[in-house]
Motif scaffolding. Sequence first.
Motif, PDB file in Angstrom:
ATOM      1  N   LYS A  59       0.824  -1.218   0.000  1.00  0.00           N
ATOM      2  CA  LYS A  59       0.000   0.000   0.000  1.00  0.00           C
ATOM      3  C   LYS A  59       0.858   1.267   0.000  1.00  0.00           C
ATOM      4  O   LYS A  59       0.320   2.369   0.111  1.00  0.00           O
ATOM      5  N   ALA A  60       2.169   1.118  -0.133  1.00  0.00           N
ATOM      6  CA  ALA A  60       3.070   2.269  -0.028  1.00  0.00           C
ATOM      7  C   ALA A  60       2.822   3.271  -1.151  1.00  0.00           C
ATOM      8  O   ALA A  60       2.560   2.895  -2.299  1.00  0.00           O
ATOM      9  N   VAL A  61       2.906   4.577  -0.804  1.00  0.00           N
ATOM     10  CA  VAL A  61       2.776   5.645  -1.794  1.00  0.00           C
ATOM     11  C   VAL A  61       4.022   6.516  -1.755  1.00  0.00           C
ATOM     12  O   VAL A  61       4.747   6.569  -0.755  1.00  0.00           O
ATOM     13  N   ILE A  62       4.276   7.186  -2.870  1.00  0.00           N
ATOM     14  CA  ILE A  62       5.453   8.054  -2.978  1.00  0.00           C
ATOM     15  C   ILE A  62       5.244   9.294  -2.119  1.00  0.00           C
ATOM     16  O   ILE A  62       4.168   9.887  -2.110  1.00  0.00           O
ATOM     17  N   LYS A  63       6.274   9.668  -1.420  1.00  0.00           N
ATOM     18  CA  LYS A  63       6.183  10.770  -0.466  1.00  0.00           C
ATOM     19  C   LYS A  63       5.758  12.065  -1.150  1.00  0.00           C
ATOM     20  O   LYS A  63       6.267  12.426  -2.212  1.00  0.00           O
ATOM     21  N   GLY A  64       4.803  12.746  -0.534  1.00  0.00           N
ATOM     22  CA  GLY A  64       4.319  14.010  -1.062  1.00  0.00           C
ATOM     23  C   GLY A  64       3.304  13.881  -2.174  1.00  0.00           C
ATOM     24  O   GLY A  64       2.870  14.875  -2.751  1.00  0.00           O
ATOM     25  N   THR A  65       2.923  12.650  -2.509  1.00  0.00           N
ATOM     26  CA  THR A  65       1.933  12.416  -3.571  1.00  0.00           C
ATOM     27  C   THR A  65       0.931  11.375  -3.090  1.00  0.00           C
ATOM     28  O   THR A  65       1.072  10.808  -2.006  1.00  0.00           O
ATOM     29  N   SER A  66      -0.052  11.092  -3.938  1.00  0.00           N
ATOM     30  CA  SER A  66      -0.997   9.994  -3.674  1.00  0.00           C
ATOM     31  C   SER A  66      -0.739   8.808  -4.600  1.00  0.00           C
ATOM     32  O   SER A  66      -1.526   7.874  -4.649  1.00  0.00           O
ATOM     33  N   GLU A  67       0.386   8.867  -5.327  1.00  0.00           N
ATOM     34  CA  GLU A  67       0.698   7.807  -6.306  1.00  0.00           C
ATOM     35  C   GLU A  67       1.198   6.553  -5.609  1.00  0.00           C
ATOM     36  O   GLU A  67       2.134   6.620  -4.790  1.00  0.00           O
ATOM     37  N   ARG A  68       0.583   5.421  -5.951  1.00  0.00           N
ATOM     38  CA  ARG A  68       1.052   4.142  -5.417  1.00  0.00           C
ATOM     39  C   ARG A  68       2.428   3.834  -5.996  1.00  0.00           C
ATOM     40  O   ARG A  68       2.698   4.082  -7.175  1.00  0.00           O
TER      41      ARG A  68
END
Length: 789
Positions: free
Chosen positions: A702-711
């Motif tokens: 479920k990790a997302v890129i920091k500062g975004t909502s992108e998986r």
Amino acid sequence: MKLDQLKLNIDHIPFKKSLSFLPLINKLKSEQRNGAGNDSLAEIILDVVKRNPDLAKTDFNIEDVSKYEDEIHTIMSYFFTPSQYKKDIAVAASPFDDQNFYFTPNYLKIYNDQNIEIEHVEQKNQDDCYQTFTKLIYAYLMILPKFYNFQLDMDYLFLYRMTDKLNGLVKYYKLEYDESCIEVTSNGKPPEASEEDIREMINDPMNMDFWMKTIPLDNFTFCGFMSFKYVDVTQIEVISSLKSQLLEKSSIINRNNFNALEQNIRSLLALPNLNLGVLALSMIKGNVENPSNFWHGFIDPNKYKCDAYQGTIYQEAGLSGYPVLINDLTRIENLKPVEQELLNQGIKNISIIPLYYEGELVGMMELGSTKAFDINFTKLRVIKDIIPVFSIAVQRTSEELKNRIEATIKEECTAIHPSVEWRFQQAASNLLAKRDLDDQVQMEEIVFREVYPLYGAIDIRHSSVIRNRTIQDDLVEQLQLAREVLREAFLDCKMPVYDQLIYKIDYFIDAIEKGLSSGDEMNVLRFIRHDVESLFPHFKENGSAINAAIAEYNKNIDPDLNIVYKQRKDFEDSLAMINDCVISYLEKEEEKAQKMFPHYFEKYRTDGVEHNIYIGQSISAQKTFDRIYLKNLRLWQLIVSAELARKTGALKSSLPIELETTGLVLVHSQPLAIRFRQDEKKFDVDGAYNIRYEIVKKRIDKAVIKGTSERLTQPEKLAVIFSQESEMAEYQRYLEYLAAKGYFENNIEHLELEDLQGVYGLRALRVQIKNGEEQNEVLTVAKELKLNE
């Protein structure tokens, strides 16, 4: 387009039409003036019309067809040459009236043959409505380009199935039409409609009420005639049906399903005497073996064992890799016992076709006929496109049988991985020795310390969303089928309770289409079974329309689950095909990886496939461990992850529902301990500190890129998650090298991840997977990368 979405409140054609040969006559005259077309044929036809002026009327009486039979035959030669007249299945009719006035001999032969059953495909109980709908579509196909400068192309709308009752063979025909001899005129100024209006019509193709409101058809007149030709599409339709059947998990193991496959093959090849056999035979060092005990062959496996197939046409096919065809077994001398048994069963003509899966022989297909020379090389060419699907079915069935056999043998025991089997044998030996002194003693704990973990996953993107959508679609379809039954009941007897039930169904449909909540499925099914299906016995005493609606409802209900199970089944089949592909490749490559250094390997299915690997000195009883083996295995994992993404990507277009996969690798450089849990019969990490590794595994998908909502995980990309700089540097080297070797695009993303619950400071490398084929063995790549330095 689904027929149950059709909106049409009329049952007749709302425009003027007339049978006339005048458009053709005008067309021929124009061609003569312009020097185009066949002048001699035009002259003959126009001469016939000149001598018979009634044929030039704008409204020719169809009852006069017999009076002008010869003259009309001459006129229709414009459409049908003498050879086409003898060969084609065709008919000509007045516009949109189904009043046929001209037939080819083959058309009359088929429609007058009592042994030929003709039916519309997927249109039972809706013929009248669907035919009206189709005629309206044909009308708009003529109106839009002429009056609104909008070209609308549409594939054939009618598909017919013709079954020969004498031999069971089936043929499929599509209906092609020619409207070139229809003249469309507008009664005054054509209704106004913008391009945006027309596009709205096209976006709602089943809503004919909306089409007729936008461009009313009563403003138009159609004068002339239409010709129709039945084009044989048996090969396309049967091959499509065969592929769908072979996707079923029990396609070749279930006898009823297998019989349906056999009948479809007979229809495809037009051979009523054909028999089909499929068996899991493989070649091991040149010998014929049956590794999975799967057998649907011509010969009883209890009568002849595998060694009896040595030196036969079966071994010949397995060794050569090509089909073996015997036109007439009665003419072959010195038959082997197996081949003689085929002849004893009446098989005179036989072909043995080897089945390959990922380059390995997994089985053979038998095609046999009681008539010599029935099967020839042209017949084999016809089925070549479905051979790979048969191969997948045999491979999957063999794997399922192996799993059942293994589960039966081991019963409550767990399957012990070969790499650690020595340790269990050691513990069991110690236990037996101690039990001589104390029968209450327990088996010693089995722990492997200082092992390095590797974790990877191939996951299905948005699997929960897609699964929910398929549940919604199936529930809505079942509700619509139930609604149709109640609608017919209300039309037959206007009882308010029926209308109330229809209202409740509409309420459920509206709620489900907006979103599926917890308990919705249970509530809907309980309502259908208790409040709707319970009325069916009472309804059956009423009119035929209600019985037809009930029959349509029952036809769409899965007999085992007692629900509509179409979209969910397609999803589960697609998921199974992806997982079967992943597991098959993973197991094959893992066997090679074991040769690097013995390691513990486990895989398990979720909505995808995950795998755990543990490598270290404590797992190997004989070989000395070195970090070079860990580096080799890490590199192997990256290559396998890339190959799995390629394979699942290539498989996507052939799935019932297209699913996308994502790839993930977790890096953990610190060694840990794993302990065998006797209560759960499996290995687990040992110690409080090591449990953090398990927590990370469960949460990183479920990790997302920091500062975004992108998986982080995305289709056609591989993500490598780590927490230490040293790990990043090591995997940076691997990915750069593998990009140069063609596995990945040369663009490595460096990403920080948002904190997860109890997990902080994770980072990732992400690369785009490149299309291509595997180029190097893992050990060769590792050597070139100088991992041993």
